[in-house]
Design an enzyme around this catalytic site. Structure first.
Site, PDB file in Angstrom:
ATOM      1  N   ASP A  88     -76.314  26.992 -30.690  1.00  5.50           N
ATOM      2  CA  ASP A  88     -74.971  27.508 -30.975  1.00  5.50           C
ATOM      3  C   ASP A  88     -74.062  27.484 -29.755  1.00  5.50           C
ATOM      4  OD1 ASP A  88     -76.354  29.589 -29.736  1.00  5.50           O
ATOM      5  OD2 ASP A  88     -76.024  31.039 -31.341  1.00  5.50           O
ATOM      6  N   GLY A 138     -67.013  35.338 -30.846  1.00  3.15           N
ATOM      7  CA  GLY A 138     -66.553  36.604 -31.408  1.00  3.15           C
ATOM      8  C   GLY A 138     -66.048  37.586 -30.379  1.00  3.15           C
TER       9      GLY A 138
END
Length: 485
Positions: free
Chosen positions: A232, A397
């Site tokens: 990721d 995020g």
């Protein structure tokens, strides 16, 4: 195109649409789900069946809407794996990297093989949950399982296999295992032998971009499944619109990963002493970075305190005195303590800081401490590269936490750009677009991201709080228990 992005705390199925004429890129969230940890026979394991089911539900929803899909790709966290038998069936459950089975394993490996030798072979940061140590723990603690194993797949490779029936080992995620030889790009036979596993469990990892196989939908679609940059962070960095060659990135989420791109790995003694990692990236680039414990501390604390209103907590933390209490977030005690709030309080007490008792005080302690650690890592990276960092791009995020990001800018003395939030998803899509021939390369794709997902910018404030407490934090960060050294 569908990007399935699995983080350490949650997963999402995202639909991307790209219009080449206008170079317009849009994202739509199809579904979002929690990645659950279960306890089975005393081990913490991923509920991989629930993750797969959520993925299939998202794909089925798109299929039922009649959307023609060009491709699918999956990215996830690193190091964890699934074992398959000769029939391709899963053996047991994938163990969560924070499980206690690896306690003491890394230290024994460093003593037996030598830290210098391991680092020289792999260029990977010493983390106690690296796949090398997980496999050594498995071979020591559950040797009876090994005879039935035919293959080992990392999490995204396993889920690609479940969609297509085809085996694949992707390079960027394989590089996180500390089993990949940095010179050959293949599995290191000596490290596999130490881990207690045979080489025939693996095939040589392939670079991002190949089509693994096809997902066949209920409505007759045959959709290519692409091996994207499956780690990721590799995907997040692919989508980070770095402004120049001297810029650095901070992928901010459960983990904070700060680093820069390099055409060559840095495996010299100074890099090893700073516990720097050289993970694989897109287009043969290296992600020279350091893992920082990140928002895991806050996630655990808010869970324990049953706090749902994070913006309100951040606002309350901002009103607390700066740097009143400090911890070293990379202290190994914070990897997976029984109670995070109590562990933070104990650490403050042991080092004669005021003990944070309220939720706001705990959050402020975490934010100030992370900002201090960001400063330390930024200095280490600049020293290693031999020139200062020009700019810091915060993606993921955590880029939505403007208070923490302002503290980061202040502590590091750097201009900061924030965004995109869904960087891993966008990097996943970027790999697919490059594979499909719609986008030329990473540089081209980053321009597309920057034009479609506006960034927010912060400048550093003249902040004497960090300067006044910097020596205190440095004394904490030099303690021998710092994460994984």
């Amino acid at each position: 195109m569908v990007a399935i992005d699995l983080g350490a705390s949650s997963g999402r199925v995202m639909l991307a649409s790209y219009y080449p004429g206008q170079q317009q890129l849009t994202l739509r969230e199809v579904c979002r789900f929690t990645n659950q940890i279960k306890s089975i026979d005393g081990s913490d394991v991923w509920d991989i069946d629930a993750i797969e089911q959520s993925i299939r539900e998202g794909l089925s929803q798109l299929d039922s809407e009649g959307i023609a899909l060009d491709s699918i790709g999956i990215d996830s966290w690193g190091v964890d794996f699934v074992l398959l038998d000769k029939q391709g069936k899963r053996i047991g459950q994938p163990v969560y990297y924070r499980d206690s089975r690896t306690q003491g394993v890394m230290a024994r490996a460093q003593q037996t093989l030598g830290s210098n030798a391991i680092y020289r072979r792999t260029g990977i940061q010493f983390l106690p949950f690296n796949t090398l140590y997980q496999l050594r723990a498995l071979s020591e603690q559950q040797p009876h399982l090994l005879a039935d194993v035919a293959h080992l797949l990392l999490i995204p490779d396993y889920l690609h296999y479940r969609l297509t029936g085809q085996l694949n080992w992707e390079y960027t995620n394989a590089s996180t295992t500390q089993l990949l030889n940095i010179e050959t790009g293949d599995w290191d036979s000596d490290l596999l032998a130490y881990a207690g596993v045979p080489a025939h469990w693996f095939a040589k990892p392939g670079k991002p971009g190949n089509t693994i196989g096809y997902w066949h939908s209920a409505n007759g679609q045959q959709v290519p499944v692409v091996a994207v940059a499956t780690h990721d962070t590799a995907s997040a960095v692919l989508a980070a619109p770095l402004i120049d060659a001297d810029a650095a990135y901070l992928s901010s989420g459960t983990w904070s990963l700060m680093g820069f791109e390099s055409g060559t790995p840095l495996t010299h003694q100074q890099a090893q002493c700073s516990n720097i990692t050289n993970e694989g990236g897109a287009e043969g680039r290296y992600r020279v970075l350091k893992n920082i414990m990140g928002l895991w501390l806050l996630q655990r604390a808010t869970d324990e305190l049953q706090i749902d209103d994070l913006p309100q907590l951040i606002e309350q933390a901002a009103r607390q005195p700066a740097c009143r209490s400090l911890i070293n977030p990379n202290d190994s005690r914070f990897i997976n303590p029984p109670n995070m709030c109590r562990e933070i309080q104990n650490a403050c007490r042991e080092h004669q800081f005021p003990v944070p008792n309220t939720a706001a005080q705990l959050a402020r302690c975490i934010f100030d401490s992370l900002a201090m650690l960001y400063r330390q890592v930024a200095q280490e990276l600049a020293t290693l590269r031999g020139r200062p960092i020009s700019h810091l791009h915060i993606v993921g995020g955590g880029c939505q936490n403007q208070f923490l990001n302002q503290l980061c800018a202040d502590a590091c003395g750097l201009n900061v750009s924030m965004g995109p939030v869904e960087a891993s998803t966008l990097g996943n899509i970027g790999s697919q677009l490059i594979s499909l021939g719609e986008v030329a390369d990473v540089t081209h794709y980053r321009r597309i991201v920057a034009n479609n997902f506006p960034l927010h910018h912060l400048s550093p404030h003249d902040n004497s709080d960090f300067a006044a407490h910097w020596l205190q934090f440095q004394s904490l960060s030099q303690l021998p228990k710092e994460l994984c050294i």
